[in-house]
Design an enzyme around this catalytic site. Structure first.
Site, PDB file in Angstrom:
ATOM      1  N   SER A 171     -15.730   7.409 -58.394  1.00  0.00           N
ATOM      2  CA  SER A 171     -16.195   6.918 -57.103  1.00  0.00           C
ATOM      3  C   SER A 171     -15.223   7.285 -56.000  1.00  0.00           C
ATOM      4  O   SER A 171     -14.026   7.393 -56.223  1.00  0.00           O
ATOM      5  CB  SER A 171     -16.342   5.400 -57.161  1.00  0.00           C
ATOM      6  OG  SER A 171     -15.058   4.822 -57.334  1.00  0.00           O
ATOM      7  N   LYS A 172     -15.760   7.433 -54.828  1.00  0.00           N
ATOM      8  CA  LYS A 172     -14.932   7.901 -53.720  1.00  0.00           C
ATOM      9  C   LYS A 172     -13.866   6.887 -53.333  1.00  0.00           C
ATOM     10  O   LYS A 172     -12.886   7.223 -52.699  1.00  0.00           O
ATOM     11  CB  LYS A 172     -15.815   8.231 -52.512  1.00  0.00           C
ATOM     12  CG  LYS A 172     -16.539   7.042 -51.941  1.00  0.00           C
ATOM     13  CD  LYS A 172     -17.441   7.464 -50.792  1.00  0.00           C
ATOM     14  CE  LYS A 172     -18.309   6.296 -50.344  1.00  0.00           C
ATOM     15  NZ  LYS A 172     -19.448   6.733 -49.540  1.00  0.00           N
ATOM     16  N   ARG A 173     -14.098   5.655 -53.711  1.00  0.00           N
ATOM     17  CA  ARG A 173     -13.133   4.604 -53.402  1.00  0.00           C
ATOM     18  C   ARG A 173     -11.826   4.837 -54.138  1.00  0.00           C
ATOM     19  O   ARG A 173     -10.772   4.412 -53.723  1.00  0.00           O
ATOM     20  CB  ARG A 173     -13.741   3.253 -53.817  1.00  0.00           C
ATOM     21  CG  ARG A 173     -13.236   2.074 -53.050  1.00  0.00           C
ATOM     22  CD  ARG A 173     -13.729   2.015 -51.646  1.00  0.00           C
ATOM     23  NE  ARG A 173     -15.173   1.869 -51.539  1.00  0.00           N
ATOM     24  CZ  ARG A 173     -15.830   2.076 -50.406  1.00  0.00           C
ATOM     25  NH1 ARG A 173     -15.190   2.461 -49.335  1.00  0.00           N
ATOM     26  NH2 ARG A 173     -17.135   1.923 -50.357  1.00  0.00           N
TER      27      ARG A 173
END
Length: 503
Positions: A254-256
């Site tokens: 995930s980009k997080r």
RNA sequence: GUCCCGUUCGUCUAGCCAGGUCAGGACACCGGGUUUUCAUCCCGGCAACAGGGGUUCGAAUCCCCUACGGGACGCCA
């Protein structure tokens, strides 16, 4: 007789091109090529809310950058078009109608509120949440009356209430799931567009897709697809579910937690061939264990049965090493120079920087120290310079809010970025001047640099995000980070003040 | 919570299907050498079959259970 091999990649144009898409595309391509087949690109833009033309273009462009080529698609046509699902709406509704006529699907008039209630109750009773069949009891006449009266409705798939569904996964063998676990999936939304499940099955069939190679996340909805193939009396394709790329903490990439945009890697200075090579070694090894290989070499010997099933962690360190080897071993000095020029050392990019740098220049030597951070993957930060006069805990908070707010920007340009900061200063009841030094440091690693909004604009969201994250990490390592609890309450407060986050 | 999928060094993995090599390679890390620095390069080291039970002369490999991890449970895909 076996049918010709046709695979497909079916990205949804709802955001920045994702490495997961590239990962799936790579193996679909390798499989198709190995079997003298074709690969189709189909744009799954049935979500009218979120799909954008820009995202579609960006996806096409970044897959091409990686050297992934398809035989048919919206950009190049083919005999099975259109290749954009929004242009196939008529085909999809016909098929929905067919299911309705057969009695294998039914209209549903339930409100979101009722559905939420039912779901909550089932969760409480420790059951798998599932549509309770409320509207299934409606007679055809009743349903028709409601429809004629203009009531909003969706069309749902009728699912057996007993027994189980067994299907074959090329990599795992037989997978069995109780029908009881399968929801009466919505096939057509109230806006008349089909959902993924319907459109996907119909289009895969009509496009004569022989092998559906997709992410593991789809295993649990495969029974719905199998059921649709049965209802339509079509032969189902071969299913192969590939493992999902993971973050270092093993959750789904995930980009997080990781840069997930393909363009991040391009902008941070990675070579496309190193990137596709790296993706190719996630979950796969060539029979001779070679580590450096092209897409062509991968395809030539590709054997899908060699895929490992444990989700591989996307590890930047190894990618970087691999990229270095390409630079040193695969390219000539002239080629490296050419690539460097193509990358960011070109008149266009320098020309964009110059107006901001020029007023600050006395000679050329001043340029690199001033603008160097625009070429960095991320600058090295120093704690005390980073926080400056601001409270360390406030710094963490502002950085996090900034990340959330920047993600909301629809079109990435200077003014929209400036707007985010104006807004943030207002909401936080601070002067812009007070909060900006923190971001100067975060973005440039210095407070002698170019105008911040223009710099962020030039860097792009991905490169900005990693800087924000780096700063956040530094603060955390100095004990000024956000605790899990703190983050939660910040998010709550954020929603109240700024509106919902976008994921 | 329910269901499904998975599990070999910190990480990517070979070996598993067709049981029998000191469980092999690569990244990272550590040490040494080459290099006027650094990097590269070369050499060496550290380090794993999740646990338990079975089948077998023999199990990383076959079977079962447990644990752990992940995914799915949307008018997103």
């Amino acid at each position: 007789m076996t049918r010709p091999v046709r695979t497909r990649i079916a990205p949804s144009p709802t955001g920045a091109p994702h490495v997961g898409t590239a990962y799936m595309a790579l193996f679909n391509l390798a499989f198709a090529q190995k079997n003298q087949g074709k690969m189709v690109l189909r744009i799954e833009d049935t979500d009218q809310e979120r799909s954008t033309k820009e995202s579609e273009e960006a996806i096409i462009q970044s897959l091409q950058w990686l050297g992934i080529e398809w035989n048919e698609g919206p950009d190049r046509g083919g005999n099975f078009g259109p290749y954009r699902q929004s242009e196939r709406k008529g085909i999809h509704s016909e098929h929905v109608q067919l299911l309705l006529d057969q009695g294998n699907a039914y209209p549903c008039f339930c409100t979101t509120e009722r559905l939420n209630e039912v779901r909550a109750k089932q969760m409480q009773a420790k059951e798998t949440p599932r549509y309770d069949g409320h509207c299934l009891q409606l007679s055809r006449e009743e349903s028709q009356r409601k429809i004629d009266a203009g009531e909003k409705y969706v069309v749902r798939l009728k699912v057996p209430s007993e027994g189980q569904c067994t299907f074959n996964d090329e990599l795992r063998g037989e997978v069995t799931i109780d029908w009881k676990q399968i929801d009466h999936q919505i096939l057509q939304k109230s806006d008349g567009f089909p959902t993924y499940h319907l459109a996907n099955v119909v289009d895969d069939h009509l496009m004569e897709i022989s092998h559906v190679i997709r992410g593991e996340e789809w295993i649990s909805s495969t029974p719905k697809h199998v059921l649709l193939y049965q209802y339509f009396k079509w032969d189902a394709p071969v299913f192969a579910h590939l493992p999902l790329l993971r973050n270092p903490d093993k959750s789904k990439l995930s980009k997080r937690k990781n840069p997930t945009g393909i363009n991040y890697y391009r902008d941070a200075g990675y070579l496309p061939e190193a990137m596709s090579n790296y993706l190719g070694m996630m979950g796969y090894t060539l029979p001779d264990q070679r580590e450096i290989f092209s897409i062509k070499e991968l395809s030539e010997s590709f054997d899908i049965k060699r895929m490992s099933l444990g989700g591989p962690i996307f590890d930047l360190a190894k990618l970087k090493w691999l990229n270095g080897r390409y630079l040193r071993e695969k390219l000539t000095a002239e080629e490296v120079v050419r690539r460097l020029l193509e990358w960011k050392l070109n008149p266009e990019f320098l020309g964009e920087i110059l107006p901001h740098a020029l007023p600050r220049l006395e000679n050329f030597s001043d340029f690199i120290p001033l603008a160097g951070f625009l070429f960095d993957e991320h600058p090295v930060l120093d704690f005390s310079s980073l926080i400056g006069k601001i409270e360390p805990s406030d710094a963490s908070k502002l950085l996090k809010i900034c990340e959330w707010e920047l993600e909301k920007i629809r079109s990435w340009d200077r003014d929209n970025i400036a707007q985010v900061f104006q807004n943030m200063a207002e909401k936080e009841e601070k002067k812009l001047k007070e909060i900006l030094p923190l971001f100067f440091q975060t973005i440039s690693g210095s407070n002698v640099s170019l105008p911040i909004f223009d710099s962020m604009n030039l860097l792009g969201l991905d490169l900005v995000r990693i800087r924000l994250r780096r700063a956040l990490e530094l603060l955390a390592s100095e004990g000024a980070g956000l605790s899990k609890k703190g983050l939660k309450s910040l998010e709550k407060q954020y929603r109240l003040q700024y509106g919902d986050r976008i994921d």
